[in-house]
Design an enzyme around this catalytic site. Structure first.
Site, PDB file in Angstrom:
ATOM      1  N   LYS A 105       0.874  -1.188   0.000  1.00 40.06           N
ATOM      2  CA  LYS A 105       0.000   0.000   0.000  1.00 40.06           C
ATOM      3  C   LYS A 105       0.904   1.228   0.000  1.00 40.06           C
ATOM      4  CE  LYS A 105      -1.983   2.965   2.080  1.00 40.06           C
ATOM      5  NZ  LYS A 105      -1.746   4.362   1.670  1.00 40.06           N
ATOM      6  N   GLU A 156       9.180   1.520  11.346  1.00 43.81           N
ATOM      7  CA  GLU A 156      10.280   2.492  11.223  1.00 43.81           C
ATOM      8  C   GLU A 156       9.639   3.876  11.197  1.00 43.81           C
ATOM      9  OE1 GLU A 156      12.217   5.188  10.311  1.00 43.81           O
ATOM     10  OE2 GLU A 156      12.522   4.509   8.249  1.00 43.81           O
ATOM     11  N   CYS A 167      13.717  10.453   7.210  1.00 45.38           N
ATOM     12  CA  CYS A 167      13.595   9.992   8.602  1.00 45.38           C
ATOM     13  C   CYS A 167      14.928  10.130   9.326  1.00 45.38           C
ATOM     14  CB  CYS A 167      13.075   8.563   8.643  1.00 45.38           C
ATOM     15  SG  CYS A 167      13.997   7.472   7.575  1.00 45.38           S
ATOM     16  N   GLU A 186       9.579  15.881  15.137  1.00 47.57           N
ATOM     17  CA  GLU A 186      10.106  15.694  13.783  1.00 47.57           C
ATOM     18  C   GLU A 186       9.405  16.681  12.843  1.00 47.57           C
ATOM     19  OE1 GLU A 186       9.184  11.966  11.786  1.00 47.57           O
ATOM     20  OE2 GLU A 186      11.261  11.875  11.095  1.00 47.57           O
TER      21      GLU A 186
HETATM   22  P1  NAD Z   1       1.676   8.455   7.716  1.00 44.93           P
HETATM   23  O1  NAD Z   1       2.163   7.592   8.797  1.00 44.93           O
HETATM   24  O2  NAD Z   1       0.324   9.041   7.835  1.00 44.93           O
HETATM   25  O3  NAD Z   1       1.689   7.671   6.313  1.00 44.93           O
HETATM   26  C1  NAD Z   1       2.569   6.590   6.001  1.00 44.93           C
HETATM   27  C2  NAD Z   1       1.761   5.482   5.330  1.00 44.93           C
HETATM   28  O4  NAD Z   1       0.784   4.992   6.254  1.00 44.93           O
HETATM   29  C3  NAD Z   1       0.969   5.942   4.096  1.00 44.93           C
HETATM   30  O5  NAD Z   1       0.957   4.916   3.128  1.00 44.93           O
HETATM   31  C4  NAD Z   1      -0.426   6.153   4.662  1.00 44.93           C
HETATM   32  O6  NAD Z   1      -1.441   6.043   3.687  1.00 44.93           O
HETATM   33  C5  NAD Z   1      -0.513   5.024   5.663  1.00 44.93           C
HETATM   34  N1  NAD Z   1      -1.514   5.241   6.723  1.00 44.93           N
HETATM   35  C6  NAD Z   1      -1.930   6.413   7.267  1.00 44.93           C
HETATM   36  N2  NAD Z   1      -2.872   6.189   8.207  1.00 44.93           N
HETATM   37  C7  NAD Z   1      -3.048   4.842   8.271  1.00 44.93           C
HETATM   38  C8  NAD Z   1      -3.871   3.981   9.066  1.00 44.93           C
HETATM   39  N3  NAD Z   1      -4.732   4.477   9.972  1.00 44.93           N
HETATM   40  N4  NAD Z   1      -3.771   2.659   8.892  1.00 44.93           N
HETATM   41  C9  NAD Z   1      -2.912   2.147   7.987  1.00 44.93           C
HETATM   42  N5  NAD Z   1      -2.131   2.902   7.199  1.00 44.93           N
HETATM   43  C10 NAD Z   1      -2.178   4.233   7.338  1.00 44.93           C
HETATM   44  O7  NAD Z   1       2.700   9.576   7.464  1.00 44.93           O
HETATM   45  P2  NAD Z   1       2.413  10.918   6.653  1.00 44.93           P
HETATM   46  O8  NAD Z   1       1.092  11.546   6.934  1.00 44.93           O
HETATM   47  O9  NAD Z   1       2.665  10.591   5.241  1.00 44.93           O
HETATM   48  O10 NAD Z   1       3.518  11.837   7.269  1.00 44.93           O
HETATM   49  C11 NAD Z   1       3.340  12.431   8.537  1.00 44.93           C
HETATM   50  C12 NAD Z   1       4.621  12.477   9.272  1.00 44.93           C
HETATM   51  O11 NAD Z   1       5.135  11.169   9.458  1.00 44.93           O
HETATM   52  C13 NAD Z   1       5.769  13.188   8.571  1.00 44.93           C
HETATM   53  O12 NAD Z   1       5.707  14.550   8.637  1.00 44.93           O
HETATM   54  C14 NAD Z   1       6.928  12.592   9.287  1.00 44.93           C
HETATM   55  O13 NAD Z   1       7.128  13.196  10.523  1.00 44.93           O
HETATM   56  C15 NAD Z   1       6.524  11.172   9.475  1.00 44.93           C
HETATM   57  N6  NAD Z   1       7.048  10.323   8.388  1.00 44.93           N
HETATM   58  C16 NAD Z   1       8.092   9.537   8.664  1.00 44.93           C
HETATM   59  C17 NAD Z   1       8.638   8.776   7.665  1.00 44.93           C
HETATM   60  C18 NAD Z   1       9.803   7.911   7.910  1.00 44.93           C
HETATM   61  O14 NAD Z   1      10.550   7.637   6.984  1.00 44.93           O
HETATM   62  N7  NAD Z   1       9.986   7.409   9.094  1.00 44.93           N
HETATM   63  C19 NAD Z   1       8.117   8.803   6.387  1.00 44.93           C
HETATM   64  C20 NAD Z   1       7.009   9.595   6.145  1.00 44.93           C
HETATM   65  C21 NAD Z   1       6.487  10.335   7.173  1.00 44.93           C
END
Ligand code: NAD
Length: 492
Positions: free
Chosen positions: A185, A261, A295, A396
């Site tokens: 996904k 992660e 990250c 972050e």
């Molecule tokens: P997020 O955690 O919302 O999204 C990451 C993935 O999880 C996406 O594919 C999203 O569709 C999915 N997702 C979101 N809600 C979900 C749920 N309830 N159940 C299952 N899957 C779900 O992250 P984001 O909104 O894209 O970014 C927000 C913050 O997260 C960023 O600003 C950053 O701080 C952090 N982030 C960290 C990394 C990393 O590499 N560790 C990467 C992206 C974002």
């Protein structure tokens, strides 16, 4: 016609990839995929829902039970993974442009830091296919005891938007090497390269149903995968907020295992005796590479008080010269943030830094000069006089915002380094070898880089301490995430 115009012209609406077929979402909805650097609509992808996830999981389960992949001769599996890497390599330029257009990162970064590591992940895990096996264990009594390392089953890969192809490959390649079937996904903001990956896996001979891709939102498609009773494991990269939801979903469903992660607030610690030029370069690119959406970003710069002002002054001078703009122009050094929402989030943090009394040295606002007006560009930003308990030093930001903090001695540096909820990566710059190793032992983080930054290799494990998550991507350690151990007893 430029490469990007050509690619854009040939972009068809994306389809779900289920059981080897390209399909629409059952309920017909779509999600717009927008180029964040221009505001242009690139294409659409299906808005996958729980019913689509059900179909994808059923396909993955059927392929797993029929053993079409896991039962294949190991040498053939190895060759298939290798062939995937070759096909990715053949399409390197196209993938880099696509990644740049959907994410806003520079095309140079997309090629070198996204596509190349993805290629290498398939090469590296191809090499593991024939080396994953159990042990014969001497036990008391007239028994033969041995272990089998079996694939864990159906894996859900939920991946973010900052390194869409690289992180997808970090999940898919080891899962396939272990014989698992996968439902991937991608992020709703950057789904295009994951769909390409599925096509290329099919072209390389991966049997239908072994890799499925469901595009969609986190709250719908992601949640359905997390709650699914027939998914054995979720491998996730993203935010802590989503990770908490995944842990709950596992508890509410089938106790599927998780690896998480979750980013960081990483300290880059500079002692006065280090190679200052090298440290400056690393501090600069540690925060401004990939427009800070990393990250492992070096977002907290801890500088010894003796060199603090000079060091920060030099970084500010360099930041003011950074070329921000069109991500597809090969001379651009920093592209656009991934979305308007992410840009607003970053600007909110900048506002909070100012309100809490940090000193804004440069940047601090949206960049709207010239052709950038429609994109989500943020000027490279540096704060000094940051205190460890300020919000900008604790949370972050995930953008091009560097927080500089001063320290007196090693003890204080360790205290500051460890005072956030995160523990992903860290770096120490010094020529004092004893000090470097003491720091490496005392810092609570999954990686410690000494006199370097962002050292990555597919062979070396990557993951966090504390709320940066658990489980490891990469290296042999990732194989543990995708295998079960079975102990077999034979009475002799
Ligand atoms: P997020 O955690 O919302 O999204 C990451 C993935 O999880 C996406 O594919 C999203 O569709 C999915 N997702 C979101 N809600 C979900 C749920 N309830 N159940 C299952 N899957 C779900 O992250 P984001 O909104 O894209 O970014 C927000 C913050 O997260 C960023 O600003 C950053 O701080 C952090 N982030 C960290 C990394 C990393 O590499 N560790 C990467 C992206 C974002």
């Amino acid at each position: 016609m430029t490469a990007s115009e050509d690619i854009k012209q040939h972009l068809h609406p994306g389809k779900l990839f289920i059981d080897g077929r390209r399909e629409d979402a059952e309920r017909g909805g779509v999600i717009d995929v927008v180029n964040p650097a221009t505001g242009d609509l690139l294409t659409t992808v299906p808005d996958g829902a729980a019913c689509d996830v059900d179909r994808a999981v059923a396909a993955a389960r059927a392929s797993f039970e029929r053993k079409t992949w896991r039962g294949m001769d190991p040498s053939r599996k190895e060759k298939t993974l290798w062939d995937i890497s070759e096909i990715l390599l053949k399409h390197r330029e196209e993938l880099a442009v696509l990644e740049s257009m959907e994410n806003g990162k520079t095309v140079r970064e997309a090629g070198g830091a996204d596509v190349d590591p993805a290629i290498d992940a398939f090469r590296y895990y191809a090499g593991w296919v024939r080396k994953i096996y159990g042990e014969t264990i001497p036990v008391d009594g007239p028994f033969l005891n041995y272990t089998l390392r079996e694939p864990v089953g159906v894996v859900g890969g939920i991946v973010p938007w900052n390194y869409p192809l690289q992180i997808a490959a970090w999940k898919v390649a080891p899962a396939l090497a272990c014989g698992c079937s996968v439902v991937l996904k991608p992020s709703e903001w950057t789904p295009l390269t994951a769909l390409k990956l599925a096509e290329y896996c099919q072209e390389a001979g991966l049997p239908d149903g072994v890799l499925n891709v469901v595009t969609g939102y986190g709250q719908t498609a992601g949640e359905a995968l997390a709650l699914h009773m027939d998914v054995d494991k979720i491998s996730f990269t993203g935010s802590i907020r989503t990770a908490r939801r995944l842990l709950q979903a596992s508890g509410e469903s089938n106790l599927k295992r998780l690896s998480l992660e979750l980013g960081g607030k990483s300290p880059n610690i500079i002692f006065p005796d280090c190679d200052i030029d090298a440290a400056l370069k690393s501090a600069f690119w540690g925060i401004f590479a990939n427009k800070g959406e990393i990250c492992s970003a070096a977002s907290r710069l801890l500088v010894h008080e003796d060199i603090h002002d000079r060091f920060v002054g030099e970084l500010v001078a360099r930041a003011q010269k950074l070329k921000v703009g069109d991500p597809l122009d090969k001379s651009t050094q920093m592209g656009s943030q991934v979305s308007g929402r992410q840009m607003e989030r970053i600007l909110d943090y900048i506002k909070s830094g100012k309100e809490e009394g940090a000193k804004l040295e440069c940047g601090g606002e949206r960049d709207i000069e010239g052709a950038k007006a429609k994109g989500f560009f943020v000027k490279p930003t540096i704060f000094s006089e940051v205190k460890p308990d300020m919000k900008i030093a604790q949370e972050e930001i995930f953008g091009p915002v560097l927080c500089a903090l001063k320290f007196r001695d090693a003890e204080e540096a360790v205290e500051i380094a460890n005072c956030t909820i995160y523990g992903l990566v860290s770096a120490v710059w010094t020529r004092d070898i004893k000090l470097a190793h003491r720091m490496a032992a005392d810092i609570k983080a999954g990686s410690v880089w000494i006199n370097t930054y962002n050292g990555f290799d597919t062979a070396s494990p990557f993951g966090g301490y504390k709320q940066s998550g658990f489980g490891r991507d990469l290296g042999s350690y990732a194989l543990e995430q995708y295998t079960n151990i079975k102990s077999v007893w034979v009475a002799l």
